[in-house]
Design a protein around this motif. Structure first.
Motif, mmCIF file in Angstrom:
data_model
loop_
_atom_site.group_PDB
_atom_site.id
_atom_site.type_symbol
_atom_site.label_atom_id
_atom_site.label_comp_id
_atom_site.label_asym_id
_atom_site.label_seq_id
_atom_site.Cartn_x
_atom_site.Cartn_y
_atom_site.Cartn_z
ATOM 1 N N ARG A 144 -2.369 4.459 -2.861
ATOM 2 C CA ARG A 144 -3.732 4.808 -3.253
ATOM 3 C C ARG A 144 -4.832 3.980 -2.603
ATOM 4 N NH1 ARG A 144 -5.450 1.311 -7.114
ATOM 5 N NH2 ARG A 144 -3.865 -0.001 -8.060
ATOM 6 N N GLN A 145 -4.508 2.873 -1.950
ATOM 7 C CA GLN A 145 -5.517 2.008 -1.358
ATOM 8 C C GLN A 145 -5.217 1.750 0.111
ATOM 9 O OE1 GLN A 145 -4.755 -1.223 -4.130
ATOM 10 N NE2 GLN A 145 -6.874 -1.072 -4.836
ATOM 11 N N GLU A 163 2.282 1.822 -3.480
ATOM 12 C CA GLU A 163 1.323 2.276 -4.485
ATOM 13 C C GLU A 163 0.664 3.602 -4.100
ATOM 14 O OE1 GLU A 163 -1.374 -0.945 -5.286
ATOM 15 O OE2 GLU A 163 0.272 -2.326 -5.738
ATOM 16 N N SER A 182 -7.769 -2.384 -0.845
ATOM 17 C CA SER A 182 -9.117 -2.086 -1.309
ATOM 18 C C SER A 182 -9.270 -0.611 -1.629
ATOM 19 C CB SER A 182 -10.127 -2.479 -0.230
ATOM 20 O OG SER A 182 -11.431 -2.074 -0.594
ATOM 21 N N ASP A 183 -9.923 -0.335 -2.755
ATOM 22 C CA ASP A 183 -10.267 1.040 -3.110
ATOM 23 C C ASP A 183 -11.327 1.604 -2.156
ATOM 24 O OD1 ASP A 183 -8.543 1.231 -5.313
ATOM 25 O OD2 ASP A 183 -10.011 0.281 -6.627
ATOM 26 N N ALA A 184 -12.078 0.725 -1.496
ATOM 27 C CA ALA A 184 -13.136 1.160 -0.585
ATOM 28 C C ALA A 184 -12.583 1.643 0.760
ATOM 29 C CB ALA A 184 -14.122 0.014 -0.353
ATOM 30 N N PRO A 226 -9.790 4.097 2.514
ATOM 31 C CA PRO A 226 -8.872 5.197 2.209
ATOM 32 C C PRO A 226 -7.419 4.823 2.506
ATOM 33 C CG PRO A 226 -10.753 6.004 3.464
ATOM 34 C CD PRO A 226 -10.820 4.507 3.484
ATOM 35 N N PHE A 227 -6.538 5.338 1.685
ATOM 36 C CA PHE A 227 -5.101 5.121 1.877
ATOM 37 C C PHE A 227 -4.707 5.530 3.292
ATOM 38 C CE2 PHE A 227 -0.765 6.917 1.718
ATOM 39 C CZ PHE A 227 -0.076 5.739 1.443
ATOM 40 N N ALA A 276 0.831 -1.209 0.000
ATOM 41 C CA ALA A 276 0.000 0.000 0.000
ATOM 42 C C ALA A 276 0.863 1.255 0.000
ATOM 43 C CB ALA A 276 -0.934 -0.007 1.207
#
Length: 71
Positions: free
Chosen positions: A39-40, A37, A57-59, A61-62, A34
């Motif tokens: 973003r997730q 990257e 998960s995109d659901a 928040p980072f 994470a």
């Protein structure tokens, strides 16, 4: 050297100490990815008393880790 962990990571164990150790390792690996990257967030899903998956998960928040139950 490849330090990427394949996600999701499945965690299954019969005793609490093993579950906690495996979850700590899986969340650590997900956190590393994470951060790379940026973003997730991390989602820990409990499928049963001793069955979990750890994934990005995109659901989520980072910077956060969320838990959910699916059983």
């Amino acid at each position: 050297m490849n330090t990427t962990t394949d996600l999701p990571v499945a965690v299954m164990a019969t005793d609490r100490a093993s579950i906690e150790r495996q979850l700590d390792e899986a969340v650590g690996a997900a956190l590393t990815q994470a951060m790379r990257e940026g973003r997730q967030g991390i989602l820990v899903t409990q499928h049963g008393p001793a069955s979990f998956t750890v994934d990005l998960s995109d659901a989520v928040p980072f910077g956060l880790t969320r838990e959910r139950q699916e059983w």
